[in-house]
Design a protein around this motif. Structure first.
Motif, PDB file in Angstrom:
ATOM      1  N   ASP A  18      73.006  41.532  93.610  1.00 37.74           N
ATOM      2  CA  ASP A  18      71.578  41.382  93.915  1.00 37.74           C
ATOM      3  C   ASP A  18      70.988  40.395  92.917  1.00 37.74           C
ATOM      4  OD1 ASP A  18      69.020  41.737  94.890  1.00 37.74           O
ATOM      5  OD2 ASP A  18      68.650  43.527  93.673  1.00 37.74           O
ATOM      6  N   PRO A  19      71.237  39.077  93.097  1.00 28.01           N
ATOM      7  CA  PRO A  19      70.796  38.100  92.112  1.00 28.01           C
ATOM      8  C   PRO A  19      69.285  38.084  91.986  1.00 28.01           C
ATOM      9  CG  PRO A  19      71.538  36.995  94.103  1.00 28.01           C
ATOM     10  CD  PRO A  19      71.905  38.440  94.245  1.00 28.01           C
ATOM     11  N   PRO A  20      68.759  37.620  90.845  1.00 32.02           N
ATOM     12  CA  PRO A  20      67.325  37.778  90.550  1.00 32.02           C
ATOM     13  C   PRO A  20      66.404  37.037  91.475  1.00 32.02           C
ATOM     14  CG  PRO A  20      68.422  36.421  88.884  1.00 32.02           C
ATOM     15  CD  PRO A  20      69.486  37.021  89.724  1.00 32.02           C
ATOM     16  N   TRP A  21      66.860  35.943  92.136  1.00 31.39           N
ATOM     17  CA  TRP A  21      65.910  35.246  93.016  1.00 31.39           C
ATOM     18  C   TRP A  21      65.668  35.996  94.321  1.00 31.39           C
ATOM     19  CZ3 TRP A  21      70.423  32.930  91.250  1.00 31.39           C
ATOM     20  CH2 TRP A  21      71.505  32.941  92.125  1.00 31.39           C
ATOM     21  N   THR A  22      66.399  37.106  94.540  1.00 36.84           N
ATOM     22  CA  THR A  22      66.141  37.953  95.710  1.00 36.84           C
ATOM     23  C   THR A  22      65.308  39.171  95.329  1.00 36.84           C
ATOM     24  OG1 THR A  22      68.142  39.299  95.423  1.00 36.84           O
ATOM     25  CG2 THR A  22      68.353  37.255  96.690  1.00 36.84           C
ATOM     26  N   ARG A  23      64.922  39.279  94.051  1.00 34.17           N
ATOM     27  CA  ARG A  23      64.201  40.455  93.591  1.00 34.17           C
ATOM     28  C   ARG A  23      62.807  40.078  93.125  1.00 34.17           C
ATOM     29  NH1 ARG A  23      69.125  41.288  90.436  1.00 34.17           N
ATOM     30  NH2 ARG A  23      67.935  40.819  88.535  1.00 34.17           N
ATOM     31  N   PRO A  24      61.841  41.023  93.181  1.00 28.60           N
ATOM     32  CA  PRO A  24      60.532  40.759  92.595  1.00 28.60           C
ATOM     33  C   PRO A  24      60.674  40.495  91.110  1.00 28.60           C
ATOM     34  CG  PRO A  24      60.479  42.717  93.996  1.00 28.60           C
ATOM     35  CD  PRO A  24      61.919  42.329  93.846  1.00 28.60           C
ATOM     36  N   GLY A  25      59.765  39.672  90.586  1.00 29.68           N
ATOM     37  CA  GLY A  25      59.795  39.360  89.167  1.00 29.68           C
ATOM     38  C   GLY A  25      60.872  38.392  88.784  1.00 29.68           C
ATOM     39  N   CYS A  26      61.452  37.687  89.765  1.00 28.64           N
ATOM     40  CA  CYS A  26      62.604  36.842  89.492  1.00 28.64           C
ATOM     41  C   CYS A  26      62.268  35.685  88.580  1.00 28.64           C
ATOM     42  CB  CYS A  26      63.197  36.310  90.787  1.00 28.64           C
ATOM     43  SG  CYS A  26      62.113  35.178  91.602  1.00 28.64           S
ATOM     44  N   THR A  27      61.018  35.216  88.595  1.00 31.47           N
ATOM     45  CA  THR A  27      60.676  34.074  87.757  1.00 31.47           C
ATOM     46  C   THR A  27      60.940  34.402  86.297  1.00 31.47           C
ATOM     47  OG1 THR A  27      58.993  33.391  89.314  1.00 31.47           O
ATOM     48  CG2 THR A  27      58.817  32.531  87.089  1.00 31.47           C
ATOM     49  N   ARG A  28      60.521  35.565  85.859  1.00 35.33           N
ATOM     50  CA  ARG A  28      60.723  35.934  84.470  1.00 35.33           C
ATOM     51  C   ARG A  28      62.200  36.178  84.196  1.00 35.33           C
ATOM     52  NH1 ARG A  28      58.317  40.094  84.843  1.00 35.33           N
ATOM     53  NH2 ARG A  28      60.029  41.559  85.009  1.00 35.33           N
ATOM     54  N   ASN A  29      62.882  36.954  85.065  1.00 35.36           N
ATOM     55  CA  ASN A  29      64.268  37.323  84.809  1.00 35.36           C
ATOM     56  C   ASN A  29      65.193  36.131  84.786  1.00 35.36           C
ATOM     57  OD1 ASN A  29      63.385  39.959  84.812  1.00 35.36           O
ATOM     58  ND2 ASN A  29      63.891  40.313  86.954  1.00 35.36           N
TER      59      ASN A  29
ATOM     60  N   ILE B  35      60.200  24.845  83.393  1.00 33.34           N
ATOM     61  CA  ILE B  35      60.909  24.124  84.449  1.00 33.34           C
ATOM     62  C   ILE B  35      61.705  25.079  85.320  1.00 33.34           C
ATOM     63  CG2 ILE B  35      62.773  22.473  84.881  1.00 33.34           C
ATOM     64  CD1 ILE B  35      61.744  20.920  82.431  1.00 33.34           C
ATOM     65  N   TYR B  36      62.432  26.028  84.694  1.00 32.32           N
ATOM     66  CA  TYR B  36      63.210  26.974  85.488  1.00 32.32           C
ATOM     67  C   TYR B  36      62.311  27.890  86.306  1.00 32.32           C
ATOM     68  CZ  TYR B  36      67.659  25.624  83.488  1.00 32.32           C
ATOM     69  OH  TYR B  36      68.774  24.919  83.138  1.00 32.32           O
ATOM     70  N   GLY B  37      61.200  28.339  85.709  1.00 28.12           N
ATOM     71  CA  GLY B  37      60.300  29.199  86.468  1.00 28.12           C
ATOM     72  C   GLY B  37      59.755  28.512  87.700  1.00 28.12           C
ATOM     73  N   ALA B  38      59.320  27.255  87.547  1.00 33.64           N
ATOM     74  CA  ALA B  38      58.788  26.504  88.688  1.00 33.64           C
ATOM     75  C   ALA B  38      59.861  26.286  89.742  1.00 33.64           C
ATOM     76  CB  ALA B  38      58.230  25.163  88.206  1.00 33.64           C
ATOM     77  N   ASN B  39      61.073  25.923  89.307  1.00 32.35           N
ATOM     78  CA  ASN B  39      62.161  25.715  90.266  1.00 32.35           C
ATOM     79  C   ASN B  39      62.513  26.990  91.012  1.00 32.35           C
ATOM     80  OD1 ASN B  39      62.615  22.968  89.935  1.00 32.35           O
ATOM     81  ND2 ASN B  39      63.973  23.246  88.200  1.00 32.35           N
ATOM     82  N   LEU B  40      62.462  28.121  90.314  1.00 30.85           N
ATOM     83  CA  LEU B  40      62.810  29.381  90.959  1.00 30.85           C
ATOM     84  C   LEU B  40      61.776  29.790  92.005  1.00 30.85           C
ATOM     85  CD1 LEU B  40      64.199  31.237  87.857  1.00 30.85           C
ATOM     86  CD2 LEU B  40      65.466  30.711  89.939  1.00 30.85           C
ATOM     87  N   VAL B  41      60.526  29.477  91.747  1.00 29.56           N
ATOM     88  CA  VAL B  41      59.512  29.730  92.773  1.00 29.56           C
ATOM     89  C   VAL B  41      59.827  28.924  94.028  1.00 29.56           C
ATOM     90  CG1 VAL B  41      57.081  29.372  93.375  1.00 29.56           C
ATOM     91  CG2 VAL B  41      57.677  30.408  91.193  1.00 29.56           C
ATOM     92  N   LEU B  42      60.230  27.674  93.856  1.00 31.91           N
ATOM     93  CA  LEU B  42      60.605  26.849  95.009  1.00 31.91           C
ATOM     94  C   LEU B  42      61.813  27.435  95.730  1.00 31.91           C
ATOM     95  CD1 LEU B  42      60.142  23.254  93.551  1.00 31.91           C
ATOM     96  CD2 LEU B  42      58.621  24.473  95.105  1.00 31.91           C
ATOM     97  N   VAL B  43      62.794  27.952  94.977  1.00 26.53           N
ATOM     98  CA  VAL B  43      63.973  28.567  95.604  1.00 26.53           C
ATOM     99  C   VAL B  43      63.553  29.758  96.450  1.00 26.53           C
ATOM    100  CG1 VAL B  43      66.094  29.842  95.146  1.00 26.53           C
ATOM    101  CG2 VAL B  43      65.592  27.767  93.849  1.00 26.53           C
ATOM    102  N   ILE B  44      62.674  30.606  95.900  1.00 25.64           N
ATOM    103  CA  ILE B  44      62.203  31.778  96.648  1.00 25.64           C
ATOM    104  C   ILE B  44      61.518  31.355  97.941  1.00 25.64           C
ATOM    105  CG2 ILE B  44      60.610  33.737  96.588  1.00 25.64           C
ATOM    106  CD1 ILE B  44      61.006  33.706  93.519  1.00 25.64           C
TER     107      ILE B  44
ATOM    108  N   ILE C 161      51.471  32.434  98.379  1.00 23.31           N
ATOM    109  CA  ILE C 161      51.970  31.091  98.128  1.00 23.31           C
ATOM    110  C   ILE C 161      52.953  30.708  99.228  1.00 23.31           C
ATOM    111  CG2 ILE C 161      53.004  29.550  96.417  1.00 23.31           C
ATOM    112  CD1 ILE C 161      50.443  30.997  95.491  1.00 23.31           C
ATOM    113  N   THR C 162      52.792  29.517  99.776  1.00 25.23           N
ATOM    114  CA  THR C 162      53.701  29.004 100.799  1.00 25.23           C
ATOM    115  C   THR C 162      54.063  27.563 100.471  1.00 25.23           C
ATOM    116  OG1 THR C 162      51.839  28.258 102.187  1.00 25.23           O
ATOM    117  CG2 THR C 162      52.712  30.468 102.618  1.00 25.23           C
ATOM    118  N   LEU C 163      55.147  27.093 101.098  1.00 26.28           N
ATOM    119  CA  LEU C 163      55.464  25.679 101.021  1.00 26.28           C
ATOM    120  C   LEU C 163      54.519  24.923 101.940  1.00 26.28           C
ATOM    121  CD1 LEU C 163      59.376  25.656 101.106  1.00 26.28           C
ATOM    122  CD2 LEU C 163      57.912  25.079  99.166  1.00 26.28           C
TER     123      LEU C 163
END
Length: 363
Positions: A119-130, A163-172, A233-235
């Protein structure tokens, strides 16, 4: 065109080619760009545009082979196993994009986390921080060919987190299409404030062109939940359009459709000062345009008026709407706006109140 947001960039390249050709030095130009950037560019006549398709499974396997070959010594020194197709195939929608595949590889390079986490973090709530904490020792590579990934001394730890937090939001968003700030930051009591504070971090990690690219790729919609104000938030898709109006009830944590009395704040002059202190071009442009409003109508900026069942607005907002757009307002709206402005005059200092009355006489 990475890091470039000038819409006439391609036209300028074409002019350069024409000048060189006229001097007997014909050249060909090959320009690469992300779709988010190229969509805003103006294309000169005769330009040939090619879109690179996502990686096919065999191309992902080839990328992994190159990645493992380039980083074999580092893996061995740290006791890590190479990244395999079996580990990434469950995330094929991400792996098909070279930059996102690199992010998956960097995530796994910490401690073989990709194959270990079901269950990698980008599939979970709070993934930006984790996930940003997990990846803080690595800087993403923007080239398609995998390379070694030592920590870059050029980026501070806070910038890497940004940078990682912003990129992870885009991944989500690529995976889900839309996400709420409550899903991103479930441990916060104020979801909208959590988003605001993280955006400030991301903004500080980017240069101006990167921030522009990131901000223009997203859209935000303000909503209410049982816990208070929320953001969805949406693309962003299609042409850039004006955002929804801001309801002051939402901004100041009043319920939707608040029909109570209006309210005011005394820090209108601090708003202008903070715009000035940021030193940025964007804030400077807004400050320049708003200087006459702050100078002559300052208290009206932070005097807020309610509308039963509708949004709350500032007196300055309603006055500008009357002065600049009255002719295009729907039937009855002009009279309602005028009545709301007159109702709010008693909250203003006498000299500002008189100035507003004079403006309304010339409306």
């Amino acid at each position: 065109m990475r890091g470039v947001h000038h819409s006439d960039f391609l036209t300028r390249v074409a002019r350069f080619q024409q000048r060189e050709a006229e001097q007997g030095r014909p050249i060909r130009a090959l320009i690469t760009s992300r779709i988010a950037v190229s969509d805003r560019a103006r294309y000169p006549e005769g330009l040939v545009a090619l879109r690179l398709e996502p990686f096919r499974p065999e191309q992902i396997r080839r990328w992994l082979a190159l990645w493992n070959e380039a980083n074999a010594d580092c893996f061995a020194a740290r006791g890590l196993r190479p990244l395999t197709w079996e580990a990434v195939q469950h995330h094929q929608a991400l792996a098909a994009q070279p930059l996102l595949l690199t992010m998956l590889a960097l995530y796994d390079a910490t401690d073989n986390a990709l194959r270990r986490d079901s269950d990698p973090p980008w599939t979970r709530p709070g993934c930006t921080r984790n996930c940003s904490s997990r990846q803080r020792t690595h800087e993403p590579h923007h080239a398609y060919r995998p390379t070694r990934f030592p920590t870059s001394p050029r980026l501070r730890t806070s910038a890497r987190h940004g940078i990682y937090g912003a990129n992870l939001v885009l991944v989500i968003l690529l995976l889900k299409g839309r996400v709420t700030t409550g899903q991103l930051f479930p441990s916060w009591n104020d979801y909208a404030s959590a988003w605001h504070r993280h955006v400030l971090l991301w903004r500080s990690a980017f240069d101006e062109e990167q921030w522009t690219d990131f901000a223009l790729s997203l859209s935000a919609r303000r909503t209410w939940t049982e816990q208070g104000k929320e953001l969805e938030i949406t693309l962003r898709a299609g042409a850039l359009e004006p955002p929804d109006p801001v309801d002051m009830n939402w901004l100041y944590r009043y319920p939707r459709g608040n029909d109570g009395p209006g309210w005011s704040r005394t820090y209108w002059d601090e708003l202008r000062h903070k715009l000035d202190m940021s030193g940025g071009t964007n804030d400077g442009v807004v400050r320049h345009a708003m200087d006459p409003v702050f100078t002559w109508l300052g208290p009206a900026v932070t005097t807020f008026l309610t509308s039963p069942g509708g949004p709350a607005t500032s007196l300055a907002h309603d006055l500008l709407e009357l002065l600049l757009g009255a002719a295009d307002l729907p039937p009855g709206e002009q009279e309602a706006l005028r009545a709301r402005v007159l109702r709010g005059l008693e909250s203003l200092p006498p000299e500002v109140r008189e100035r507003v009355r004079q403006l309304l006489q010339h409306e």
